[in-house]
Design an enzyme around this catalytic site. Structure first.
Site, PDB file in Angstrom:
ATOM      1  N   ASN A 100       0.864  -1.185   0.000  1.00 21.80           N
ATOM      2  CA  ASN A 100       0.000   0.000   0.000  1.00 21.80           C
ATOM      3  C   ASN A 100       0.898   1.231   0.000  1.00 21.80           C
ATOM      4  OD1 ASN A 100      -1.833   2.003   0.469  1.00 21.80           O
ATOM      5  ND2 ASN A 100      -2.461   1.292   2.505  1.00 21.80           N
ATOM      6  N   LYS A 109       0.092   4.209  -0.332  1.00 22.39           N
ATOM      7  CA  LYS A 109      -0.582   5.358   0.287  1.00 22.39           C
ATOM      8  C   LYS A 109      -0.388   6.624  -0.560  1.00 22.39           C
ATOM      9  CE  LYS A 109      -0.294   3.112   4.747  1.00 22.39           C
ATOM     10  NZ  LYS A 109      -0.217   3.227   6.186  1.00 22.39           N
ATOM     11  N   HIS A 146      -9.502   1.045   4.525  1.00 20.34           N
ATOM     12  CA  HIS A 146      -8.262   1.259   5.270  1.00 20.34           C
ATOM     13  C   HIS A 146      -8.544   2.168   6.465  1.00 20.34           C
ATOM     14  CE1 HIS A 146      -4.267   2.445   6.426  1.00 20.34           C
ATOM     15  NE2 HIS A 146      -3.846   1.358   5.803  1.00 20.34           N
ATOM     16  N   GLU A 206      -7.009   4.511   7.719  1.00 19.91           N
ATOM     17  CA  GLU A 206      -6.780   5.948   7.495  1.00 19.91           C
ATOM     18  C   GLU A 206      -8.010   6.578   6.851  1.00 19.91           C
ATOM     19  OE1 GLU A 206      -3.049   5.359   5.518  1.00 19.91           O
ATOM     20  OE2 GLU A 206      -2.139   4.855   7.443  1.00 19.91           O
ATOM     21  N   GLU A 234      -5.545  -5.088  10.366  1.00 19.06           N
ATOM     22  CA  GLU A 234      -4.505  -4.093  10.619  1.00 19.06           C
ATOM     23  C   GLU A 234      -4.824  -3.322  11.896  1.00 19.06           C
ATOM     24  OE1 GLU A 234      -2.405  -2.840   6.775  1.00 19.06           O
ATOM     25  OE2 GLU A 234      -4.282  -1.753   6.804  1.00 19.06           O
ATOM     26  N   GLY A 259       2.213   2.121  10.800  1.00 18.15           N
ATOM     27  CA  GLY A 259       3.154   3.235  10.662  1.00 18.15           C
ATOM     28  C   GLY A 259       3.854   3.622  11.950  1.00 18.15           C
ATOM     29  N   SER A 272       3.229  -2.228  10.448  1.00 12.77           N
ATOM     30  CA  SER A 272       4.666  -2.264  10.735  1.00 12.77           C
ATOM     31  C   SER A 272       5.327  -3.591  10.349  1.00 12.77           C
ATOM     32  CB  SER A 272       4.939  -1.908  12.205  1.00 12.77           C
ATOM     33  OG  SER A 272       4.562  -0.561  12.447  1.00 12.77           O
TER      34      SER A 272
HETATM   35  P1  PGA Z   1       2.671   0.172   7.705  1.00 12.04           P
HETATM   36  O1  PGA Z   1       1.213   0.377   7.059  1.00 12.04           O
HETATM   37  O2  PGA Z   1       3.222  -1.105   7.116  1.00 12.04           O
HETATM   38  O3  PGA Z   1       3.437   1.396   7.302  1.00 12.04           O
HETATM   39  O4  PGA Z   1       2.467   0.064   9.169  1.00 12.04           O
HETATM   40  C1  PGA Z   1       0.362  -0.706   6.830  1.00 12.04           C
HETATM   41  C2  PGA Z   1      -0.915  -0.238   6.192  1.00 12.04           C
HETATM   42  O5  PGA Z   1      -1.403   0.840   6.549  1.00 12.04           O
HETATM   43  O6  PGA Z   1      -1.462  -0.918   5.315  1.00 12.04           O
END
Ligand code: PGA
Length: 314
Positions: free
Chosen positions: A76, A78, A160, A162, A230, A236, A276
């Site tokens: 992803n 983003k 997601h 976010e 997740e 993140g 992560s």
């Molecule tokens: P990350 O994000 O690997 O940077 O923690 C995962 C995601 O949001 O899909």
């Protein structure tokens, strides 16, 4: 998240019980958790036997609860990148050696979909990061699943965290997007997961199952769905869920699917872990019985790390 920083570079995942409010699925208790623990132990034993009998591939086929099909890793990207940096990433990915038979799906920002399509080679597939709830129209700034399909792209991510948190997408909106994308024949990675507070107050499974229940209310065919679990506190942050936490939650999600959707859907469903994941922690996570892939954010922007994560597939 600094509360979890023990020392520079050393992080621990928050402890917290899993619970669900669904009575059919309720795991009141330590009894249930210890039954999961002994289940895990027997799975581990089976894995050892399976390894002895035929190597890593045999492991997934030997165990009772696992998704069907190939291990699946999503990248992803983003809201990151420029034409130049994306060209570099794609070139690094194309140059990488993938040694495992898996599905890999990269999700660039919308504006770089065409560039990615034109230059990213197999086995990499491409996904949108989001779609609108239905067909196109007067929805300024949105992209419809029809457009994704029109580009010849087969995948989208929905839900997601976010987007849930920053764009106000409710469980129902995510479900509607998912159902519409599926109705056009797209494959969908549906993201679910709990906040830190929800994990700490024991509502992890209740939250995840409510997110999936909204999908179950509008979707009957789950064969083109992949679930990405997740935990928000792991996204993140560098605070990855422990393999035990991830495995326990994945197993809980699968149990819920068995009761609320069907045992068949539960046993076939691929459940990715996201939050992560990196080149250093992917192997141990990939070996968990109910982890059928990863959804990777930050580390998917580095070609070599992402290739290493792909090669952790079991
Ligand atoms: P990350 O994000 O690997 O940077 O923690 C995962 C995601 O949001 O899909």
């Amino acid at each position: 998240m600094s509360v979890f920083l023990l020392s520079r570079g050393t992080v621990v995942a928050p402890a917290g019980p899993l619970k669900t409010s669904d009575s059919k699925q309720s795991r009141p208790s330590s009894a249930c958790r210890s039954s999961l623990a002994s289940e895990s132990l027997s799975v581990l034993k089976r894995q050892v036997v399976a390894r002895a009998n035929g190597g890593a591939n045999a492991v997934r086929h030997e165990t009772a609860m696992k998704g069907e099909g190939k291990f699946i890793v999503g990248g992803n990207w983003k809201c990151n990148g420029t034409t130049e940096s994306i060209a570099q990433l794609i070139s690094d990915l194309n140059a990488g050696t993938i040694t495992k038979d898996l599905e890999v799906v990269c999700a660039p920002p919308f504006v770089y979909l065409a560039q990615t399509q034109a230059s990213l080679g197999p086995p990499f597939e491409i996904a949108a990061q989001n779609v609108w709830t239905g067909a196109g129209g007067a929805y300024t700034g949105e992209i419809s699943a029809d457009m994704i399909k029109d580009l010849g792209i087969n995948w989208t991510i929905t839900g997601h965290s976010e987007r849930r948190a920053l764009c106000g997408e409710s469980n129902e909106i995510v479900a509607e997007k998912t159902a519409y994308a599926l109705s056009l024949g797209l494959k969908v990675i549906v993201c679910i997961g709990e906040s830190l507070e929800e994990r700490q107050n024991g509502s992890t499974l209740a939250v995840c199952c409510a997110q999936l229940k909204a999908v179950a209310e509008v979707v009957s065919d789950w064969s083109n769905i992949v679930i990405a679990y997740e935990p928000i506190w792991a996204i993140g942050t560098g605070v990855v869920a422990t393999p035990e936490q991830a495995q326990e939650t994945h197993a809980g999600i699968r149990k819920w699917l068995a009761a609320a959707v069907s045992p068949e859907v539960a046993s076939k469903m691929r459940i990715q872990y996201g939050g992560s994941v990196n080149a250093g922690n992917c192997d141990v996570l990939a070996q968990q019985d109910d982890i059928d892939g990863f959804l990777v954010g930050g580390a998917s922007l580095q070609g070599d790390s992402f290739i290493t994560i792909c090669n952790s597939a079991v």
